[in-house]
Design a protein around this motif. Sequence first.
Motif, mmCIF file in Angstrom:
data_model
loop_
_atom_site.group_PDB
_atom_site.id
_atom_site.type_symbol
_atom_site.label_atom_id
_atom_site.label_comp_id
_atom_site.label_asym_id
_atom_site.label_seq_id
_atom_site.Cartn_x
_atom_site.Cartn_y
_atom_site.Cartn_z
ATOM 1 N N UNK A 260 -1.843 -6.003 13.082
ATOM 2 C CA UNK A 260 -0.532 -6.288 13.239
ATOM 3 C C UNK A 260 0.003 -5.500 12.157
ATOM 4 N N UNK B 242 10.745 -5.729 8.515
ATOM 5 C CA UNK B 242 10.338 -4.329 9.081
ATOM 6 C C UNK B 242 10.178 -4.757 10.461
ATOM 7 N N UNK B 243 9.575 -5.851 10.912
ATOM 8 C CA UNK B 243 9.220 -6.281 12.280
ATOM 9 C C UNK B 243 10.613 -6.116 13.003
ATOM 10 N N UNK C 50 0.133 -4.090 5.699
ATOM 11 C CA UNK C 50 1.396 -3.242 5.228
ATOM 12 C C UNK C 50 1.111 -1.730 4.968
ATOM 13 N N UNK D 282 3.633 -3.285 10.872
ATOM 14 C CA UNK D 282 5.180 -3.336 11.165
ATOM 15 C C UNK D 282 5.506 -1.735 10.644
ATOM 16 N N UNK D 283 6.522 -1.220 11.161
ATOM 17 C CA UNK D 283 7.177 0.002 10.851
ATOM 18 C C UNK D 283 6.660 0.887 12.027
ATOM 19 N N UNK D 284 6.901 0.638 13.093
ATOM 20 C CA UNK D 284 6.718 1.640 13.987
ATOM 21 C C UNK D 284 8.096 2.410 14.266
ATOM 22 N N UNK D 285 8.906 2.030 14.165
ATOM 23 C CA UNK D 285 10.225 3.056 14.645
ATOM 24 C C UNK D 285 10.728 3.685 13.185
ATOM 25 N N UNK D 286 11.487 4.284 13.457
ATOM 26 C CA UNK D 286 12.062 5.357 12.222
ATOM 27 C C UNK D 286 12.442 4.497 11.266
ATOM 28 N N UNK D 287 13.481 3.638 11.783
ATOM 29 C CA UNK D 287 14.140 2.838 10.539
ATOM 30 C C UNK D 287 13.295 1.940 10.028
ATOM 31 N N UNK D 288 12.355 1.166 11.098
ATOM 32 C CA UNK D 288 11.331 0.320 10.346
ATOM 33 C C UNK D 288 10.457 0.766 9.392
ATOM 34 N N UNK E 212 12.149 1.007 6.156
ATOM 35 C CA UNK E 212 12.286 -0.179 5.427
ATOM 36 C C UNK E 212 10.920 -0.623 4.940
ATOM 37 N N UNK E 213 9.848 -0.207 5.748
ATOM 38 C CA UNK E 213 8.462 -0.540 5.203
ATOM 39 C C UNK E 213 8.136 0.147 3.953
ATOM 40 N N UNK F 97 7.898 -7.939 5.198
ATOM 41 C CA UNK F 97 7.098 -7.703 6.534
ATOM 42 C C UNK F 97 8.004 -8.040 7.621
ATOM 43 N N UNK G 140 15.595 -1.379 16.584
ATOM 44 C CA UNK G 140 15.558 0.239 17.200
ATOM 45 C C UNK G 140 15.069 0.319 18.474
ATOM 46 N N UNK G 141 14.183 -0.264 18.740
ATOM 47 C CA UNK G 141 13.544 -0.241 20.304
ATOM 48 C C UNK G 141 14.552 -0.732 21.152
ATOM 49 N N UNK H 116 1.788 -5.901 18.720
ATOM 50 C CA UNK H 116 2.989 -5.493 18.384
ATOM 51 C C UNK H 116 3.950 -6.827 17.621
ATOM 52 N N UNK I 127 13.279 -4.785 12.388
ATOM 53 C CA UNK I 127 13.927 -3.555 12.531
ATOM 54 C C UNK I 127 13.287 -2.753 13.504
ATOM 55 N N UNK I 128 12.134 -2.727 13.640
ATOM 56 C CA UNK I 128 11.349 -2.058 14.719
ATOM 57 C C UNK I 128 11.893 -2.604 16.062
ATOM 58 N N UNK J 144 17.275 -3.847 6.616
ATOM 59 C CA UNK J 144 17.368 -5.237 6.558
ATOM 60 C C UNK J 144 17.420 -5.601 4.865
#
Lengths: 463, 463
Positions: free
Chosen positions: A245, B318-319, A221, A247-253, A256-257, B315, B325-326, A284, B321-322, B354
């Motif tokens: 692994x 967040x996954x 994390x 998570x938290x790649x996207x802006x919103x993700x 959230x992270x 966790x 968004x994608x 991913x 959410x990514x 989330x």
Amino acid sequence: MVDPNIEALFKPKSIAVIGASEKPGKIGYAIMKNLVEYGYEGKIYPVNIKGVEIKIGNRVFKSYKSILDVPDEVDMAVIVVPAKFVPQVVEECGKKGVKVLPIISSGFGELGPEGKKIEQQLVETAHKYGMRILGPNIFGVVYTPEKLNATFGPTDVMPGKLALISQSGALGIALMGWTILEKVGLSAVVSIGNKSDIDDADLLEYFETDENTKAILIYMEGVKDGRRFMEVAKKVSKVKPIVIIKAGRSERGAKAAASHTGSLAGSDKIYDAAFKQAGIIRALTIGEAFDYARTLSNLPEPAGENLVILTNGGGIGVMATDAAEEAGLHLYDDLDELKVFSNYMPPFGSYKNPVDLTGMAGAESYEGAIKAALEHPEMHSIAVLYCQTAVLDPRDLADIVIREYNASGRKKPLVVAIVGGIEAKEAIDRLNEEGIPAYPEPERAIKALAALYRWSRWKARGR
Amino acid sequence: MVDPNIEALFKPKSIAVIGASEKPGKIGYAIMKNLVEYGYEGKIYPVNIKGVEIKIGNRVFKSYKSILDVPDEVDMAVIVVPAKFVPQVVEECGKKGVKVLPIISSGFGELGPEGKKIEQQLVETAHKYGMRILGPNIFGVVYTPEKLNATFGPTDVMPGKLALISQSGALGIALMGWTILEKVGLSAVVSIGNKSDIDDADLLEYFETDENTKAILIYMEGVKDGRRFMEVAKKVSKVKPIVIIKAGRSERGAKAAASHTGSLAGSDKIYDAAFKQAGIIRALTIGEAFDYARTLSNLPEPAGENLVILTNGGGIGVMATDAAEEAGLHLYDDLDELKVFSNYMPPFGSYKNPVDLTGMAGAESYEGAIKAALEHPEMHSIAVLYCQTAVLDPRDLADIVIREYNASGRKKPLVVAIVGGIEAKEAIDRLNEEGIPAYPEPERAIKALAALYRWSRWKARGR
């Protein structure tokens, strides 16, 4: 040099469970139960302030009121008492000369600055006595070569060569369950929780030289000391593949992270670049991570780029070819050499790669073709695909693959994909139990093989 | 208007099996067995030149030496005799007044121009008598609302709302097995083989108005009349979603496909563009196709863009959410309204989307939160995520979801992802059996929901 305190986390000669309980349903019972039922062969000393008797199957443990009463050396003490008692217990462990303390108990840094402070004091106490702390706020540790399962997660972890490190407790336990269901063999499972002391980098350094671990999978994390982690990861990657692994790649993700872990938002690109530089393979999704882990923890590195695809169905052969091209794998195309496969197919088959043994392909076709591919010096890696037909029970194909791959000495990477129903699923499970990566879809087999190629190429470049 | 001959393929009042056999292991036996064991309620007339008796369980069938001897009308005749006898049999079927002929037998167009010619003659004969041909070179047809399984594939097809069309025989049977294993409910399975007469477009037109089919999945190797197919697909897409798997995307893959099917290489980009124009959802893998099919064949269209994610693990939240968004999904973010969820979580939970019900979330938390999301008019779609913990058995969560979703009248799309071990797998199966799309990974649930959004938006745009 291996840190003896961290070694004690995986190879303890004796274990105390402080806060052990006689009541099924309690964490202090679950840990005792897993230790006993998974077959740990060292000594187990339950510690319980009331001195209760704990029954696990037909074994009865008399518990000690304090760790100081244990009449023997203790390498590892698993701490399960409520947070407020932990400082005293750590102090006592220090006096006893314990080496490492997995602290299951929660109620520390994850609650805020107050808890964080107490956590730091625990570490100070531990270091004063030369001990290390794993956690707090964890579900425990597993090391299959020593039949050690000191967790309150599932019992029947399948032994193998993959070390799994999880920052999340809930997801970590869920992933343990997943590995059992999906027949992923593990050398170790480590829950690192709040990482007050032992962190990812320490564990990577241990697994680097651990003879029972061939690949490492981290659910992450956030990292505390990013620089150190990347330095260690880069060094370890040269020896053993690391899959992460995060998570938290996207802006919103990422937002959230951040609200979930308190780590900085928007830093994912930095992570991504750093992972690449360190030779880390980023997955991913959970599924992708374990797909990769299967090849990375089980297969030898390929000696060259030539992949051969054997199939009984044109359709799945084409799917695999698409996936191979997209993942940068090279289909061997020397027709003179590929002609060897014409011996194992009817006249309307095709020995062009992907090699189509046709829907008529039975046990003998597959056996002959697999053997030929394993023996041929210019065929460096093999994907065996099978579309379930009435001609050949997929379980029989699994047995053929296991036999031939073992007979060949497992010197080149081989992956299997079997599309079908219940028998196909059984065949896949059987192969995975034997450490031969097998998947229900051709693309997943090819992408997992490609992960091994990617790591192998990175390693070669870096030398 | 529904073509009565094609309707006879799915709703025949009586069936002849020409080439029926008394010997287990023979295709002519397997088809009789599937017809009987899957519970077909119309009349079954085995035809066998030797007039043998055929025993299936405790039923005994006396076979007729010719279809002309059958003392009743025959809607559908499944033909399993060797290729050389097929022309005569088709002629006899014409005289008998049969409506539709699934020709299982192989040895026609797939062998070359010679076979192609015979195939065309069969079609001419059939048309002369007003019959239609399915195949040849197929494994048969299934239509679950009529308990019709006229294939030599697996028996226990799970009833549902998805129609599956496969050009490949071997892969088609394997996919039937897959749907049983993975609890994908089917309305129909059609093997179209050489497509000498009935083709994808004919079937799409039938399924367009079939009240038992909600979505269509096609495994395609090539199309004959591309223009007609695309026209029909575009029209049908406005009513029901179409998912297509077509391998041969890469250069090498396209070449392999060309040598396998005889279709033109390098045309993939054209297919891809045409699919998009026709509103077809292209799936890149088998797994993806069925992931999409679950949402498309089971769920209502969303009334708006607002997605709510409920989770017990930061966790996996967040996954998801990514992935959202994608995939272009919008997470609902009206905090005043989301605050409703604070009633179903401990103080350290987070009602921001989330929505993190925390690892402590038990049955009541989930039940309350799911109910609130189902009732809220501005929450248009729901993803329920669960990371297996000791607090709540995933099977109990499955029961909660089933109960609440049914109670709500299933008016908005809802998907589930449960990460964990054997109990998680059982929970997922239970949900899928009830037509609630459930997955072992958060990303797969979100991507499948996104496929439903994509189709729904395309449909709306086109009006």
